[in-house]
Write an enzyme that holds these catalytic residues in place. Structure first.
Site, PDB file in Angstrom:
ATOM      1  N   LYS A  64     -11.053  30.140   6.657  1.00 58.14           N
ATOM      2  CA  LYS A  64     -10.223  29.388   7.518  1.00 58.14           C
ATOM      3  C   LYS A  64      -9.405  30.322   8.245  1.00 58.14           C
ATOM      4  O   LYS A  64      -8.120  30.351   8.207  1.00 58.14           O
ATOM      5  CB  LYS A  64      -9.593  28.355   6.927  1.00 58.14           C
ATOM      6  CG  LYS A  64      -9.802  26.864   7.595  1.00 58.14           C
ATOM      7  CD  LYS A  64      -9.200  25.755   6.757  1.00 58.14           C
ATOM      8  CE  LYS A  64      -8.910  24.408   7.510  1.00 58.14           C
ATOM      9  NZ  LYS A  64      -9.917  24.023   8.623  1.00 58.14           N
TER      10      LYS A  64
HETATM   11  N1  PPE Z   1     -15.785  22.871   9.101  1.00 54.34           N
HETATM   12  C1  PPE Z   1     -14.735  23.245   9.962  1.00 54.34           C
HETATM   13  C2  PPE Z   1     -14.892  24.276  10.767  1.00 54.34           C
HETATM   14  C3  PPE Z   1     -13.527  22.863   9.577  1.00 54.34           C
HETATM   15  O1  PPE Z   1     -12.278  23.066  10.380  1.00 54.34           O
HETATM   16  C4  PPE Z   1     -13.175  21.814   8.567  1.00 54.34           C
HETATM   17  C5  PPE Z   1     -11.682  21.169   8.460  1.00 54.34           C
HETATM   18  C6  PPE Z   1     -14.295  21.464   7.678  1.00 54.34           C
HETATM   19  C7  PPE Z   1     -15.359  21.838   8.076  1.00 54.34           C
HETATM   20  C8  PPE Z   1     -14.253  20.659   6.656  1.00 54.34           C
HETATM   21  O2  PPE Z   1     -13.371  21.172   5.545  1.00 54.34           O
HETATM   22  P1  PPE Z   1     -12.479  20.415   4.685  1.00 54.34           P
HETATM   23  O3  PPE Z   1     -11.336  19.675   5.390  1.00 54.34           O
HETATM   24  O4  PPE Z   1     -11.931  21.205   3.537  1.00 54.34           O
HETATM   25  O5  PPE Z   1     -13.309  19.033   4.297  1.00 54.34           O
HETATM   26  N2  PPE Z   1     -10.877  21.097   9.576  1.00 54.34           N
HETATM   27  C9  PPE Z   1      -9.503  21.030   9.442  1.00 54.34           C
HETATM   28  C10 PPE Z   1      -8.953  21.223  10.726  1.00 54.34           C
HETATM   29  C11 PPE Z   1      -9.067  20.173  11.839  1.00 54.34           C
HETATM   30  C12 PPE Z   1      -8.117  20.523  13.140  1.00 54.34           C
HETATM   31  O6  PPE Z   1      -8.521  19.696  14.089  1.00 54.34           O
HETATM   32  O7  PPE Z   1      -7.279  21.284  12.628  1.00 54.34           O
HETATM   33  C13 PPE Z   1      -9.179  19.730   8.852  1.00 54.34           C
HETATM   34  O8  PPE Z   1      -9.917  18.815   8.681  1.00 54.34           O
HETATM   35  O9  PPE Z   1      -8.209  19.689   8.300  1.00 54.34           O
END
Ligand code: PPE
Length: 308
Positions: free
Chosen positions: A159
């Site tokens: 991330k």
């Molecule tokens: N893919 C991406 C690219 C991504 O950024 C997230 C989280 C996920 C999958 C899902 O991951 P998880 O949160 O561990 O289930 N995206 C974060 C950021 C959103 C934002 O706009 O800032 C989030 O959901 O916190």
């Protein structure tokens, strides 16, 4: 969505008032995207906040920093405690927590090594990511013309801030096409993920989701949903999915910390299933939202209570 100010931000080990948490304009991260971040939710359980899957979020943050060759400067225990303290200091019952580690002041030029490493944690109230009705009604989305990063270009499973330019391209295009979100394919044309969500597809009672090798972020909500779906007796397969499988799916939903579990009701103007939230999506949502509300037993120990 405009950010809701809270009182204190944890900044390099100390709490500072929200308005004083500033960095210099020459900070490396501002120029080159040199940061690692997390997104974590705390839910209100019996009048106090409980942080959802704190351990896996902190582990992923440390792994992202390791991939990006940046030393956090704190142990996982210290950082986890700082996250708990940030929720406590701001007296938030439910919130979204954003830890961020970044390269700060020191040098201009691509190499981040001469620059400081700074760490912050802030928390704020954040409602429904894809709109207030999205969780029940579902969202209309489109396949993006932007692909996710190819392997060996960036590190999709980390991330890292700069990588979110790819997400921004996907999201901006979606908004300009009047979609709530975009779904990106990977470099080979298989379904990858949304700009900030993983994706699940249900067909014939089987649940499919792209594998970690599909240029996705290994979502913690994704992992939680796989676990809950298997608990409920569903077969879950991590498989490469061709784009057209989305069009003939019975149900599709997104998962993410911000998005939680959001049904998708149309893709490229093609109705998904009945165009309404499907029964499998609803069943898994009920389990997930029941656990984070403290109404269903937290059988996997996913919640860290914050004691006021
Ligand atoms: N893919 C991406 C690219 C991504 O950024 C997230 C989280 C996920 C999958 C899902 O991951 P998880 O949160 O561990 O289930 N995206 C974060 C950021 C959103 C934002 O706009 O800032 C989030 O959901 O916190």
């Amino acid at each position: 969505m405009a950010v809701q100010k809270s009182e204190f931000i944890w900044f390099n080990g100390k709490f500072v008032p929200w308005d004083e948490a500033n960095v210099h304009v020459t900070a490396h991260a501002l120029h080159y995207g040199s940061s690692v971040f997390e997104g974590i939710r705390a839910y209100e359980v019996r009048g106090a906040p409980a942080i959802f899957r704190l351990g896996p979020h902190v582990d992923r943050m440390f792994n992202s920093c390791k991939i990006y060759r940046m030393d956090v400067g704190y142990s996982k225990e210290e950082f986890s405690q700082a996250i708990v303290d940030t929720v406590k200091a701001n007296k938030l019952k439910s919130c979204y927590i954003r830890p961020l580690v970044f390269r700060g002041y020191g040098a201009i030029g691509v190499s981040p090594f001469p620059c400081s490493v700074e760490a912050v944690i802030f928390a704020f109230e954040w409602g429904k990511y894809l709109g207030p009705e999205a969780i029940e009604q579902g969202v209309d989305v489109g396949i993006s013309s932007w692909r996710r990063m190819a392997p060996s270009t960036l590190a999709a499973s980390a991330k890292i801030g700069g990588q979110y330019i790819n997400s921004q391209f996907i999201k901006m295009e979606a908004i300009q096409h009047d979609y709530v979100e975009g779904i990106a394919l990977d470099v080979n044309g298989y379904v990858s993920e949304g700009s900030g969500e993983n994706i699940f597809v249900i067909r014939g009672g089987v649940i499919y989701t792209p594998p970690l090798a599909g240029s996705i972020l290994g979502g913690i909500t994704r992992d939680s949903v796989i676990t809950l779906a298997r608990d409920l007796g569903y077969v879950v397969r991590e498989e490469m999915l061709p784009r057209e499988m989305l069009y003939v799916a019975d149900e599709v939903f997104f998962t993410g910390t911000a998005a939680e579990i959001t049904p998708v009701r149309s893709i490229d103007h093609i109705t998904v299933g009945t165009g309404k939230r499907g029964p499998v999506t609803e069943r898994i949502q009920a389990e997930f939202f029941g656990i984070v509300a403290g109404e269903i037993q937290d059988r996997h120990s996913w919640l860290t209570p914050v004691v006021w």
